[in-house]
Scaffold this active site. Sequence first.
Site, PDB file in Angstrom:
ATOM      1  N   LYS A  28       0.838  -1.208   0.000  1.00 51.62           N
ATOM      2  CA  LYS A  28       0.000   0.000   0.000  1.00 51.62           C
ATOM      3  C   LYS A  28       0.871   1.256   0.000  1.00 51.62           C
ATOM      4  CE  LYS A  28      -2.918   0.658   3.559  1.00 51.62           C
ATOM      5  NZ  LYS A  28      -2.671   1.963   4.228  1.00 51.62           N
ATOM      6  N   SER A  29       1.887   1.289   0.845  1.00 51.58           N
ATOM      7  CA  SER A  29       2.736   2.487   0.931  1.00 51.58           C
ATOM      8  C   SER A  29       3.408   2.773  -0.413  1.00 51.58           C
ATOM      9  CB  SER A  29       3.829   2.277   1.986  1.00 51.58           C
ATOM     10  OG  SER A  29       3.259   2.173   3.259  1.00 51.58           O
ATOM     11  N   ARG A  33       2.832   5.964  -3.276  1.00 52.23           N
ATOM     12  CA  ARG A  33       3.986   6.764  -3.696  1.00 52.23           C
ATOM     13  C   ARG A  33       4.248   6.637  -5.192  1.00 52.23           C
ATOM     14  NH1 ARG A  33       4.206   5.627   1.569  1.00 52.23           N
ATOM     15  NH2 ARG A  33       5.500   6.823   3.015  1.00 52.23           N
ATOM     16  N   GLY A 101      -5.116   7.949   5.478  1.00 58.38           N
ATOM     17  CA  GLY A 101      -4.216   8.943   6.067  1.00 58.38           C
ATOM     18  C   GLY A 101      -2.988   9.125   5.207  1.00 58.38           C
ATOM     19  N   SER A 174       6.771   9.206  12.221  1.00 61.26           N
ATOM     20  CA  SER A 174       5.743   9.046  11.186  1.00 61.26           C
ATOM     21  C   SER A 174       6.334   9.204   9.796  1.00 61.26           C
ATOM     22  CB  SER A 174       4.634  10.083  11.396  1.00 61.26           C
ATOM     23  OG  SER A 174       3.815  10.132  10.241  1.00 61.26           O
ATOM     24  N   GLN A 176       4.529   9.215   7.235  1.00 64.97           N
ATOM     25  CA  GLN A 176       3.621  10.093   6.486  1.00 64.97           C
ATOM     26  C   GLN A 176       4.062  11.545   6.634  1.00 64.97           C
ATOM     27  OE1 GLN A 176      -0.319   9.174   7.893  1.00 64.97           O
ATOM     28  NE2 GLN A 176      -0.309   7.140   6.963  1.00 64.97           N
ATOM     29  N   ASP A 327       1.798  -1.022  11.932  1.00 70.55           N
ATOM     30  CA  ASP A 327       0.474  -1.457  11.468  1.00 70.55           C
ATOM     31  C   ASP A 327       0.156  -2.895  11.873  1.00 70.55           C
ATOM     32  OD1 ASP A 327      -0.100   0.972  10.310  1.00 70.55           O
ATOM     33  OD2 ASP A 327       0.713   0.407   8.355  1.00 70.55           O
ATOM     34  N   LYS A 354      -4.416   5.974  14.624  1.00 74.19           N
ATOM     35  CA  LYS A 354      -4.491   5.337  13.305  1.00 74.19           C
ATOM     36  C   LYS A 354      -5.943   5.405  12.810  1.00 74.19           C
ATOM     37  CE  LYS A 354      -0.203   4.342  12.929  1.00 74.19           C
ATOM     38  NZ  LYS A 354       0.582   5.027  11.920  1.00 74.19           N
ATOM     39  N   ARG A 358      -6.238   2.017  17.924  1.00 76.42           N
ATOM     40  CA  ARG A 358      -6.090   0.564  17.748  1.00 76.42           C
ATOM     41  C   ARG A 358      -5.857  -0.178  19.056  1.00 76.42           C
ATOM     42  NH1 ARG A 358      -3.068   0.541  11.797  1.00 76.42           N
ATOM     43  NH2 ARG A 358      -5.054   0.427  10.657  1.00 76.42           N
TER      44      ARG A 358
HETATM   45  C1  S3P Z   1       2.433   4.785   6.174  1.00 83.58           C
HETATM   46  C2  S3P Z   1       2.941   5.174   7.375  1.00 83.58           C
HETATM   47  C3  S3P Z   1       2.402   4.753   8.667  1.00 83.58           C
HETATM   48  C4  S3P Z   1       1.432   3.592   8.533  1.00 83.58           C
HETATM   49  C5  S3P Z   1       0.503   3.744   7.371  1.00 83.58           C
HETATM   50  C6  S3P Z   1       1.293   3.869   6.079  1.00 83.58           C
HETATM   51  C7  S3P Z   1       3.064   5.293   4.943  1.00 83.58           C
HETATM   52  O1  S3P Z   1       1.707   5.845   9.239  1.00 83.58           O
HETATM   53  O2  S3P Z   1       0.689   3.423   9.720  1.00 83.58           O
HETATM   54  O3  S3P Z   1      -0.358   2.635   7.268  1.00 83.58           O
HETATM   55  O4  S3P Z   1       2.798   4.740   3.856  1.00 83.58           O
HETATM   56  O5  S3P Z   1       3.848   6.240   5.032  1.00 83.58           O
HETATM   57  P1  S3P Z   1       2.501   6.954  10.102  1.00 83.58           P
HETATM   58  O6  S3P Z   1       3.480   7.554   9.201  1.00 83.58           O
HETATM   59  O7  S3P Z   1       1.474   7.952  10.537  1.00 83.58           O
HETATM   60  O8  S3P Z   1       3.101   6.200  11.234  1.00 83.58           O
END
Ligand code: S3P
Length: 451
Positions: A28-29, A33, A101, A174, A176, A327, A354, A358
């Site tokens: 997913k990440s 991107r 998010g 984080s 993100q 996660d 999250k 959680r």
């Molecule tokens: C992610 C970062 C994580 C993770 C999310 C995906 C990402 O969040 O929990 O599912 O793809 O950068 P945080 O950066 O808020 O920890």
Amino acid sequence: MSAHATPTPMTSHRVTGLSGIADVPGDKSISHRSLILGAMAVGETRVTGLLEGEDVLDTAKAMRAFGAEITREQDGTWVVHGVGVGGFAEPDQVIDCGNSGTGVRLIMGAMATSPITAAFTGDASLNSRPMARVTDPLALFGAQSFGRSGGRLPMTIVGAADPVPVRYTTPVPSAQVKSAVLLAGLNAPGQTVVIEREATRDHSERMLAGFGAEITSEDTNEGRVITLTGQPELRPQTIAVPRDPSSAAFPVCAALITEGSDVLVPGIGLNPTRSGLFTTLREMGADLTYENERLEGGEPVADLRARFSPDLKGIEVPPHRAASMIDEYPVLSAVAAFADGPTHMPGVKELRVKESDRIDAMATGLRACGITVDEGEDWWTVHGLGHGNVPGGATCAARLDHRIAMSFMVLGMATQNPVSVDDGSPIATSFPIFEPLMASLGADLRHASAS
Ligand code: S3P
């Protein structure tokens, strides 16, 4: 996830002998991107193995709204015609990032240093999550944000017309936040520096380098210092997305706790910033092996083989490992219920913000299933009862959180009585083939509440 999805109660019944090959979807990440960086490159980026879950599809829609052309070919290859760094158009609609998010925070970063305005919203889960962690550093570039109280969505970002580069230490671990700052730094002149005290997933750094940006990472006394030179011309890429370790966690954990199981999960990304769960499971005594270890597209990859592990032991999970398995705590807590003794998980405050809180979501459901759970603001302890001894028999709230729903489905595969969730529909955000895939291994998941 779509705000209008109908709740889908699901029940998981006890099974034995899960077996076969679990082909889990793309990461997913990396999928988010690929689309965002593809949209910021000049020319055609081709992506295979993209996760076609709701979260990522929402990001594709958003990138189209900013002017990128994105299509899916018949063989499943996604093609992105990017507009270049600084080339985003102003969307004429509100950007709906659904449940994601990652989607909203990365896109806010990517557009914050362009002279355009965009409004963002999401589902009830996303609209309750904190955005100040991203808008605070974006303000340093010169972007303005106007959101609801508590820095929540819906929110409008007015991008900086004359962005300045930023040096920023992330206050929370984080990826993100780090990625939002780096993406914003792409369209600022000079060097943008992000410092993170604890290293988080580094897919953005790896991919930015792959797209031709000048970026360095250095581990120092301060933490990891990442330096990006702004205003590069990103070169389009051909990307093969590895399979998601966070999705692999579910068939792996299911195999470990169900008698007679032997499951192979091929081609899993084992980037060290993501693989903490597997290390932890092995410390608990899991029969989990890595086969055929290799490098694919710059990311370490292996086939995971998980077999029933009757003698799991509760352990202390080191807090420094939290970022690399953030996660995976929900499904780890389900496994911990079947271990002998307590599993203590400190240093996990981020779990509270999250898709749901959680710790609270899992602790409430686990207690209803007969497990003792202690918790504090940034820690929790699951008191395992050992294999065969977990009662189950409750309906647990999924709270619009895919990983909570899947974790309770895994739990129910080995409890004495079935375990239900009130709504399994959020699973489609990250793992749309979860049900058929788990069923193909021998899981017994049903669409009916078991009250
Ligand atoms: C992610 C970062 C994580 C993770 C999310 C995906 C990402 O969040 O929990 O599912 O793809 O950068 P945080 O950066 O808020 O920890």
